[in-house]
Write a protein that holds these residues in place. Structure first.
Motif, PDB file in Angstrom:
ATOM      1  N   SER A 164      -4.450  -4.602  -2.624  1.00  0.00           N
ATOM      2  CA  SER A 164      -4.876  -4.949  -3.642  1.00  0.00           C
ATOM      3  C   SER A 164      -5.213  -3.862  -4.883  1.00  0.00           C
ATOM      4  CB  SER A 164      -5.984  -5.790  -3.636  1.00  0.00           C
ATOM      5  OG  SER A 164      -6.060  -6.778  -2.791  1.00  0.00           O
ATOM      6  N   VAL A 165      -5.661  -2.659  -4.245  1.00  0.00           N
ATOM      7  CA  VAL A 165      -5.620  -1.499  -5.231  1.00  0.00           C
ATOM      8  C   VAL A 165      -4.419  -1.293  -5.955  1.00  0.00           C
ATOM      9  CG1 VAL A 165      -5.799   0.894  -5.306  1.00  0.00           C
ATOM     10  CG2 VAL A 165      -7.578  -0.479  -3.822  1.00  0.00           C
ATOM     11  N   ILE A 166      -3.200  -1.374  -5.235  1.00  0.00           N
ATOM     12  CA  ILE A 166      -1.836  -1.285  -5.996  1.00  0.00           C
ATOM     13  C   ILE A 166      -1.573  -2.623  -6.671  1.00  0.00           C
ATOM     14  CG2 ILE A 166       0.580  -0.869  -5.578  1.00  0.00           C
ATOM     15  CD1 ILE A 166      -1.314   1.455  -4.876  1.00  0.00           C
ATOM     16  N   THR A 167      -1.665  -3.793  -5.950  1.00  0.00           N
ATOM     17  CA  THR A 167      -0.969  -4.911  -6.796  1.00  0.00           C
ATOM     18  C   THR A 167      -1.974  -5.661  -7.692  1.00  0.00           C
ATOM     19  OG1 THR A 167      -1.728  -6.527  -5.129  1.00  0.00           O
ATOM     20  CG2 THR A 167       0.437  -5.532  -4.593  1.00  0.00           C
ATOM     21  N   GLY A 168      -3.227  -5.509  -7.364  1.00  0.00           N
ATOM     22  CA  GLY A 168      -4.124  -6.176  -8.282  1.00  0.00           C
ATOM     23  C   GLY A 168      -4.401  -7.322  -7.463  1.00  0.00           C
ATOM     24  N   GLN A 196       2.878  -0.211  -9.771  1.00  0.00           N
ATOM     25  CA  GLN A 196       3.925  -1.033 -10.204  1.00  0.00           C
ATOM     26  C   GLN A 196       5.225  -1.143 -10.782  1.00  0.00           C
ATOM     27  OE1 GLN A 196       1.531  -4.489 -11.402  1.00  0.00           O
ATOM     28  NE2 GLN A 196      -0.188  -3.821 -10.342  1.00  0.00           N
ATOM     29  N   THR A 199       0.879  -1.206  -0.063  1.00  0.00           N
ATOM     30  CA  THR A 199      -0.153  -0.063   0.154  1.00  0.00           C
ATOM     31  C   THR A 199       1.075   1.201   0.014  1.00  0.00           C
ATOM     32  OG1 THR A 199      -1.398  -1.190   1.470  1.00  0.00           O
ATOM     33  CG2 THR A 199      -1.936   0.927   1.167  1.00  0.00           C
ATOM     34  N   GLY A 218      -4.591  -3.985 -11.016  1.00  0.00           N
ATOM     35  CA  GLY A 218      -4.210  -3.174 -10.015  1.00  0.00           C
ATOM     36  C   GLY A 218      -3.557  -1.900 -10.743  1.00  0.00           C
ATOM     37  N   ASN A 219      -2.707  -0.994  -9.959  1.00  0.00           N
ATOM     38  CA  ASN A 219      -2.262   0.055 -10.547  1.00  0.00           C
ATOM     39  C   ASN A 219      -1.064  -0.153 -11.183  1.00  0.00           C
ATOM     40  OD1 ASN A 219      -1.080   2.702 -10.607  1.00  0.00           O
ATOM     41  ND2 ASN A 219      -2.110   3.488  -9.391  1.00  0.00           N
ATOM     42  N   VAL A 278     -11.151  -2.223  -6.473  1.00  0.00           N
ATOM     43  CA  VAL A 278      -9.899  -3.298  -6.654  1.00  0.00           C
ATOM     44  C   VAL A 278     -10.286  -3.877  -8.157  1.00  0.00           C
ATOM     45  CG1 VAL A 278      -9.087  -5.440  -6.019  1.00  0.00           C
ATOM     46  CG2 VAL A 278      -9.361  -3.706  -4.249  1.00  0.00           C
TER      47      VAL A 278
END
Length: 381
Positions: free
Chosen positions: A211-215, A275, A150, A270-271, A266
């Protein structure tokens, strides 16, 4: 009409919606016909469960296991000692996120260091460190970076901005950790002293902010390779209850899948920009010690070798100890994080070990499982 803060949670704390979900969970649980042990990986979920009394609404067959998703709680004492020692160096300003202030190492906390005259500063955002470094060109500013996936993009953005602006007096002590590796460790521990197969983890509630970042894709191995379904859930009580319903329904229907409850933020991928920024500056660290859990392979990040001159661990290597420091002998946090014990089973819980005087990692931060039980379990004076 402008967006109000209440718009973000209105409806997601509705008592009627929560009760309706509880009834649906009970119906699905009866179809399963056995106990289900669900680990909520993140401490934010633990606090939602405790604060809103969600445990009391669920059937006895649904049991929560409180996971290690608290970045302050899992920081081992030797890493805290690094921060303490760095703050003592000549012409150094140590900056970190505010949650780190009271975490005790073997030499004391950063609050103790600041009380003793060290220049320790606490920031709300890593990007605040740019101003500190620019205003103190004659000092070495060290950012002690913590957090899961995060907060990692913010540290990467700080490094990127400092390099672009030519700020040359800023170093980094990187303590970013990653979620999937510790989840695997909890299922299949390499510790010969721990029978991890008794941890009874049947399923996971995955943290949505990570998960917003990583997916959500980072959780694909768990249903596929480990037979543990995962539902990525938000942090409001309706989110958590819906996540539990989705997992219970999977068991009732004989499914084992990755699902996203928190679809308002999500996605599977992700973003991608975040990444890429992380990959530009960081790579996996071979081993990282998690307080209460031990050394876990590939579970943390470090600066890439091409940025070694920015790495405080390397620049100050001569003064930073490498010896591991054991947790308090009476602390059972490792068992709590593995789902083998509850906080109230600890002999020092709420007596010698309290948020004001934490002995173990689960009581260190407000997100820790023991801190949640202490705050919402009727033990406050």
């Amino acid at each position: 009409m402008s967006l109000q803060l209440s718009d973000l949670y209105d409806g997601f704390r509705d008592p009627e919606a929560i009760r309706a979900l509880a009834l649906s969970i009970d119906k699905e649980a009866q179809k399963v016909g056995r106990e289900l042990n669900i680990m909520e990986v993140c401490g934010g979920h633990t606090h939602t469960i405790m604060k809103y009394g969600l445990k009391q609404l669920l059937p006895d067959s649904i049991r929560f296991i409180h996971g290690p998703g608290c970045p302050v709680c899992i920081m081992p004492k030797e890493r805290i000692d690094h921060a303490y020692i760095l703050s003592q160096q000549e012409n150094v300003i140590l900056a970190t996120l505010g949650d780190m202030i009271k975490v005790p190492g073997s030499r004391g906390s950063l609050q103790d260091a600041r009380s003793g005259g060290a220049d320790v500063r606490f920031v709300y955002s890593p990007l605040d460190v740019l101003k500190i470094a620019a205003e103190n060109p004659d000092k070495t500013v060290i950012f002690f970076a913590i957090g899961f996936e995060t907060t990692t993009p913010m540290t990467a953005a700080l490094i990127d901005a400092a390099l672009r602006r030519g700020i040359g007096n800023l170093l980094y002590h990187i303590n970013h950790v990653t979620v999937p590796e510790v989840m695997k460790e909890l299922i299949d521990s390499r510790d010969e002293h721990v029978d991890s197969y008794n941890n009874r983890i049947d399923a996971f509630i995955g943290p949505s902010h990570v998960s917003v970042i990583t997916g959500a894709k980072i959780y694909e191995p768990f249903p596929r390779d480990y037979g543990r379904p995962v539902v990525v859930s938000g942090f409001e009580p309706v989110d958590v209850m819906e996540g539990v319903l989705m997992l219970t329904r999977q068991f009732a229907q004989g499914r084992c899948e990755l699902e996203i409850q928190y679809r308002r933020s999500v996605t599977m991928e992700g973003n991608l920009n975040a990444q890429k920024l992380i990959d530009r500056y960081f790579e996996k660290r071979g081993l990282f010690k998690w307080r209460g859990l031990g050394n876990i392979p590939d579970s943390a990040l470090k600066l890439r070798d091409e940025y070694a001159e920015l790495d405080a661990e390397k620049v100050y290597e001569a003064v930073l100890p490498k010896e591991e420091i054991e947790d308090h002998k009476l602390c059972i946090c490792g068992d709590i994080l593995r789902g083998m014990a509850d906080p109230t089973e600890c002999r020092v819980f709420g007596t010698a070990c309290k948020p004001s005087t934490p002995l173990g990692s689960c009581m260190v931060s407000s997100e820790g499982a023991c801190a949640a039980y202490y705050k919402y379990g009727g033990l406050l004076p």
